[in-house]
Design a protein around this motif. Structure first.
Motif, mmCIF file in Angstrom:
data_model
loop_
_atom_site.group_PDB
_atom_site.id
_atom_site.type_symbol
_atom_site.label_atom_id
_atom_site.label_comp_id
_atom_site.label_asym_id
_atom_site.label_seq_id
_atom_site.Cartn_x
_atom_site.Cartn_y
_atom_site.Cartn_z
ATOM 1 N N THR A 181 12.746 21.273 0.804
ATOM 2 C CA THR A 181 12.134 19.879 0.130
ATOM 3 C C THR A 181 12.969 18.972 0.028
ATOM 4 O OG1 THR A 181 11.151 22.048 -1.539
ATOM 5 C CG2 THR A 181 10.307 20.086 -1.847
ATOM 6 N N ARG A 182 13.921 18.784 -0.139
ATOM 7 C CA ARG A 182 14.410 17.224 0.060
ATOM 8 C C ARG A 182 14.378 16.749 1.295
ATOM 9 N NH1 ARG A 182 20.045 17.924 -3.142
ATOM 10 N NH2 ARG A 182 19.708 15.699 -2.734
ATOM 11 N N ALA A 183 14.668 18.024 3.007
ATOM 12 C CA ALA A 183 14.876 17.879 3.868
ATOM 13 C C ALA A 183 13.072 17.534 4.163
ATOM 14 C CB ALA A 183 15.862 18.349 5.016
ATOM 15 N N ILE A 184 12.024 18.305 3.799
ATOM 16 C CA ILE A 184 10.747 17.840 4.254
ATOM 17 C C ILE A 184 10.879 15.955 3.447
ATOM 18 C CG2 ILE A 184 8.633 18.166 3.872
ATOM 19 C CD1 ILE A 184 9.250 20.245 3.509
ATOM 20 N N ALA A 185 11.385 16.430 2.309
ATOM 21 C CA ALA A 185 10.536 14.409 2.026
ATOM 22 C C ALA A 185 11.825 13.458 2.790
ATOM 23 C CB ALA A 185 10.739 14.676 0.921
ATOM 24 N N GLN A 186 12.899 13.804 3.210
ATOM 25 C CA GLN A 186 13.467 12.542 4.154
ATOM 26 C C GLN A 186 12.522 13.002 5.117
ATOM 27 O OE1 GLN A 186 16.391 11.241 2.981
ATOM 28 N NE2 GLN A 186 16.701 10.498 4.974
ATOM 29 N N LEU A 187 12.326 13.486 6.109
ATOM 30 C CA LEU A 187 11.878 13.634 7.339
ATOM 31 C C LEU A 187 10.907 12.812 7.244
ATOM 32 C CD1 LEU A 187 11.512 14.549 10.135
ATOM 33 C CD2 LEU A 187 10.332 16.797 9.470
ATOM 34 N N GLN A 188 9.315 13.218 6.133
ATOM 35 C CA GLN A 188 8.263 12.462 5.438
ATOM 36 C C GLN A 188 8.695 10.399 6.241
ATOM 37 O OE1 GLN A 188 6.878 14.683 2.433
ATOM 38 N NE2 GLN A 188 5.484 15.471 3.997
ATOM 39 N N LEU A 189 9.611 10.508 5.114
ATOM 40 C CA LEU A 189 9.993 8.497 4.418
ATOM 41 C C LEU A 189 10.593 8.739 6.319
ATOM 42 C CD1 LEU A 189 10.442 7.229 2.648
ATOM 43 C CD2 LEU A 189 12.645 7.371 1.993
ATOM 44 N N ALA B 99 0.800 -1.673 0.266
ATOM 45 C CA ALA B 99 0.081 -0.044 0.228
ATOM 46 C C ALA B 99 0.515 1.273 -0.213
ATOM 47 C CB ALA B 99 -0.855 0.239 1.158
ATOM 48 N N ALA B 100 1.871 1.376 0.459
ATOM 49 C CA ALA B 100 2.592 2.627 0.743
ATOM 50 C C ALA B 100 4.211 2.531 0.092
ATOM 51 C CB ALA B 100 3.204 2.378 2.021
ATOM 52 N N GLU B 101 4.343 1.700 -0.901
ATOM 53 C CA GLU B 101 5.557 1.498 -1.789
ATOM 54 C C GLU B 101 5.305 2.892 -2.727
ATOM 55 O OE1 GLU B 101 9.338 0.341 -3.505
ATOM 56 O OE2 GLU B 101 7.752 0.736 -2.003
ATOM 57 N N PRO B 102 4.236 2.996 -3.683
ATOM 58 C CA PRO B 102 4.054 4.571 -4.385
ATOM 59 C C PRO B 102 4.788 5.086 -3.491
ATOM 60 C CG PRO B 102 2.118 3.382 -5.221
ATOM 61 C CD PRO B 102 2.896 2.144 -3.436
ATOM 62 N N GLU B 103 4.108 5.355 -2.815
ATOM 63 C CA GLU B 103 4.548 7.247 -1.575
ATOM 64 C C GLU B 103 6.043 7.358 -1.731
ATOM 65 O OE1 GLU B 103 3.761 9.163 2.732
ATOM 66 O OE2 GLU B 103 2.121 7.337 2.013
ATOM 67 N N ARG B 104 6.430 5.843 -1.240
ATOM 68 C CA ARG B 104 8.290 5.606 -0.596
ATOM 69 C C ARG B 104 8.961 6.058 -2.333
ATOM 70 N NH1 ARG B 104 9.442 3.658 4.398
ATOM 71 N NH2 ARG B 104 11.948 3.164 3.162
ATOM 72 N N GLN B 105 8.584 5.670 -2.503
ATOM 73 C CA GLN B 105 8.756 5.878 -4.316
ATOM 74 C C GLN B 105 9.131 7.477 -3.965
ATOM 75 O OE1 GLN B 105 7.580 2.956 -6.889
ATOM 76 N NE2 GLN B 105 9.289 1.666 -6.630
ATOM 77 N N ALA B 106 8.076 7.664 -4.373
ATOM 78 C CA ALA B 106 7.498 9.082 -4.938
ATOM 79 C C ALA B 106 8.860 10.087 -3.931
ATOM 80 C CB ALA B 106 6.650 9.433 -4.259
ATOM 81 N N ARG C 283 11.617 8.831 -2.317
ATOM 82 C CA ARG C 283 12.936 9.031 -2.883
ATOM 83 C C ARG C 283 13.097 9.332 -3.647
ATOM 84 N NH1 ARG C 283 13.044 2.333 -3.203
ATOM 85 N NH2 ARG C 283 15.438 3.051 -3.136
ATOM 86 N N TYR C 284 12.166 10.027 -5.118
ATOM 87 C CA TYR C 284 13.022 10.687 -6.142
ATOM 88 C C TYR C 284 13.557 11.645 -5.589
ATOM 89 C CZ TYR C 284 12.534 12.316 -10.460
ATOM 90 O OH TYR C 284 12.555 13.424 -11.605
ATOM 91 N N ILE C 285 12.056 12.416 -4.732
ATOM 92 C CA ILE C 285 12.458 13.930 -4.869
ATOM 93 C C ILE C 285 14.160 13.698 -3.458
ATOM 94 C CG2 ILE C 285 11.607 15.487 -2.682
ATOM 95 C CD1 ILE C 285 8.933 14.904 -3.151
ATOM 96 N N ILE C 286 14.092 13.090 -2.709
ATOM 97 C CA ILE C 286 15.390 12.995 -1.602
ATOM 98 C C ILE C 286 16.533 13.108 -2.743
ATOM 99 C CG2 ILE C 286 16.263 11.914 -0.109
ATOM 100 C CD1 ILE C 286 14.362 10.813 1.258
ATOM 101 N N ARG C 287 16.453 11.701 -4.262
ATOM 102 C CA ARG C 287 17.908 11.391 -4.558
ATOM 103 C C ARG C 287 17.519 13.013 -5.820
ATOM 104 N NH1 ARG C 287 16.692 5.953 -5.334
ATOM 105 N NH2 ARG C 287 17.867 5.097 -3.346
ATOM 106 N N ASN C 288 16.488 13.925 -6.389
ATOM 107 C CA ASN C 288 17.297 15.278 -7.371
ATOM 108 C C ASN C 288 18.053 15.998 -6.451
ATOM 109 O OD1 ASN C 288 16.078 16.976 -9.170
ATOM 110 N ND2 ASN C 288 13.875 16.359 -9.194
#
Length: 113
Positions: A52-60, A31-38, A40-45
């Motif tokens: 923005t990348r730090a917020i994504a890292q915190l959410q992950l 269920a959570a795989e699409p959100e995790r992939q999104a 991780r994409y934001i973090i690596r971009n």
């Protein structure tokens, strides 16, 4: 924790708490795989702002541990063992040997040379 428990659980095999927990982890991961992939994409971009990348890292990192792929463990479908699993048959070594000797696995025979 109960939100990750499967509502309907019928695998048609031996069940114990480890199998039920593993099944719940697989459902949560799916269920959570699409959100995790999104995320991780934001973090690596690297073209995105650092905030923005730090917020994504915190959410992950705040996602439930059952949504991580490392939580999933291959288990024997007959006995529920977590070690010595032959992934092609989803059985432990011992159960594989018993089933093969009984002739219940098509295409498998004892080696002799």
């Amino acid at each position: 924790m109960s939100m990750f428990r499967a509502k309907k659980f019928d695998l048609g095999c031996y069940t114990n708490i480890q199998i039920i927990r593993d099944h719940s982890k697989r459902k949560a991961f799916e269920a959570a795989e699409p959100e995790r992939q999104a995320l991780r994409y934001i973090i690596r971009n690297t073209t995105l702002p650092a905030r923005t990348r730090a917020i994504a890292q915190l959410q992950l990192t705040q996602m439930h541990c059952y949504t991580r792929p490392t939580q999933i463990r291959n288990r024997c479908i007959l006995g529920g063992k977590g070690r010595g699993i032959l992934s092609d048959f989803k059985m432990s070594r011992f159960n594989f040997r018993l089933q093969a000797l009984a002739g219940n696995l098509p295409g498998v025979k004892k080696a002799s040379w």
